[in-house]
Design an enzyme around this catalytic site. Sequence first.
Site, short mmCIF file in Angstrom:
data_model
loop_
_atom_site.label_atom_id
_atom_site.label_comp_id
_atom_site.label_asym_id
_atom_site.label_seq_id
_atom_site.Cartn_x
_atom_site.Cartn_y
_atom_site.Cartn_z
N HIS A 73 24.95 31.27 44.26
CA HIS A 73 24.61 32.71 44.34
C HIS A 73 24.06 33.05 45.73
O HIS A 73 23.31 34.00 45.88
CB HIS A 73 23.57 33.11 43.29
CG HIS A 73 23.87 32.61 41.92
ND1 HIS A 73 24.56 33.35 41.00
CD2 HIS A 73 23.61 31.41 41.34
CE1 HIS A 73 24.69 32.64 39.88
NE2 HIS A 73 24.13 31.45 40.07
N SER A 103 31.03 38.95 73.95
CA SER A 103 31.09 40.39 73.71
C SER A 103 31.21 41.09 75.05
O SER A 103 30.61 40.66 76.03
CB SER A 103 29.83 40.84 72.98
OG SER A 103 29.59 42.20 73.23
N LYS A 153 25.92 37.37 73.32
CA LYS A 153 26.71 37.03 72.14
C LYS A 153 27.64 35.83 72.32
O LYS A 153 28.21 35.63 73.38
CB LYS A 153 27.56 38.24 71.73
CG LYS A 153 26.71 39.40 71.27
CD LYS A 153 26.36 39.28 69.81
CE LYS A 153 27.50 39.82 69.03
NZ LYS A 153 27.23 40.14 67.68
N GLU A 201 36.56 34.24 62.13
CA GLU A 201 36.79 35.57 61.55
C GLU A 201 38.28 35.85 61.41
O GLU A 201 38.73 36.46 60.44
CB GLU A 201 36.13 36.63 62.43
CG GLU A 201 34.61 36.56 62.40
CD GLU A 201 33.99 37.39 63.50
OE1 GLU A 201 33.67 38.55 63.24
OE2 GLU A 201 33.86 36.90 64.64
#
Length: 464
Positions: A160, A281, A287, A294
Amino acid sequence: MAEKQKSWQARFSQSADALTESFVESLSFDRRLWKYDIAGSIAHAEMLAEVGLIAKSDAQAIKRGLLAIGEDIEAGRFKWDTACEDIHMAVEGALIERIGEPGKRLHTARSRNDQVALDLRLYTRDAIDLDILPLLADLQVALVASAEQYAEAVMPSYTHMQRAQPITVGAYLLAYVEEFERDRERFADARKRVNICPLGSGALAGSTLPIDRRSVARRLGFADVSRNSIDGTGDRDFITEFLSAAAMCAVHLSRLAEDWILYTSTEFQFIRIADAFCTGSSMMPQKRNPDVLELIRGKTGRIYGALTGMLTLTKGLPQAYNRDLQEDKIHLFSGHDTLRDSLRIAAAVVRNTTFNVEHLRVASQFGFADATVLAEYLVGKKVPFRQAHQIVGRLVAQCEQAGCELRDLTLEAFQAACDRIEQDVYDFLGADNVVARYRSEGSAGPEWTRKQIEFWKEHLAKNT
Ligand code: ARG
């Protein structure tokens, strides 16, 4: 310009409208099947000569011509005649242009309907044998190597998405190896139904000519010939099955990607992916983005799209070949390419990811990940499990109030909750103690992690 006419042009009084021609063509995308189209035609020609339907010398001329066409395509010097509807016509047309009369005998007892079914089966078999299965095995090898490196390292686990119990990093990684093993099994199983030769089914009813279908099948390495000529031309289950296995595999890749996207975050800091597999980025200088992961997650959509496309394409089709089926290639190629690329880069990411062992160890010590083991300790002291669960639940609540962990409680505090608790309780608390105590078969401690690693090393060495 008789040669430039379509092979089916004779019964038509008008030539096709240009819009029609560009709408129905598939050469722009099915030229990718050229190798299989040529291999199938060579096997077919050899069989035709074998049974006496064409002269041996014609078969030899056909073979030489087709091999030369193949060499030209391979070398990029083949002039694709875009007036040709598809790869089958392009290859046959070029053959006739090159060798003349014998070339016109090649299409004896054959239809493009069984030809395309053949090409697709050869293509799919290669996709499984040369790309998907080896890449899956390589990904498993990468995961097992990492699992071995971190066989004893502890990390928190989640159910969970809440802290559950401490586990070894190795056991965590081996869970993915299991998933990819099932993928390999699914592709290997699908391959059995791919590896059936449809050639000789003709347009759908077979042929009156004495062809030897089994000879063609043998030449092309098929395990068998299709039993029914109608099904032989109309069946595309093997593509849907391939894509279904691909979709399931993409689920696994996507879940791995999702985990690791979380794990690279500042909030988790469980892993570090090498710079070469991250991107920056354009605006935020600090970043380091996990774009590769992804995109593995994102490209899963394409693979589901291919499967959905294939299911939708075939659901309303009347029996046997319908031109709709020309679209099957779009889905097959897209699913194949996407999965191949994702598998390849996933293995590279695995090989270039390190686990922050110290950080994971510390993280494992917090969040009451040892509560279940404390309950099991009480079972060892003859307390019924349900009662033990309640005792530990109350102790956890007590710790939460005090802002401490179970191991910080004094023996008096433990004994106030349950008089069966003794000094040895402290040997059961804390992540290291917990993982060292897992003993059930397949459990997530170092002992079974090691056993699983041994299993996988042997299994992968034997089965790849
Ligand atoms: N280009 C077609 C396909 O990909 C080949 C079969 C065409 N058959 C036909 N009867 N028009 O499905």
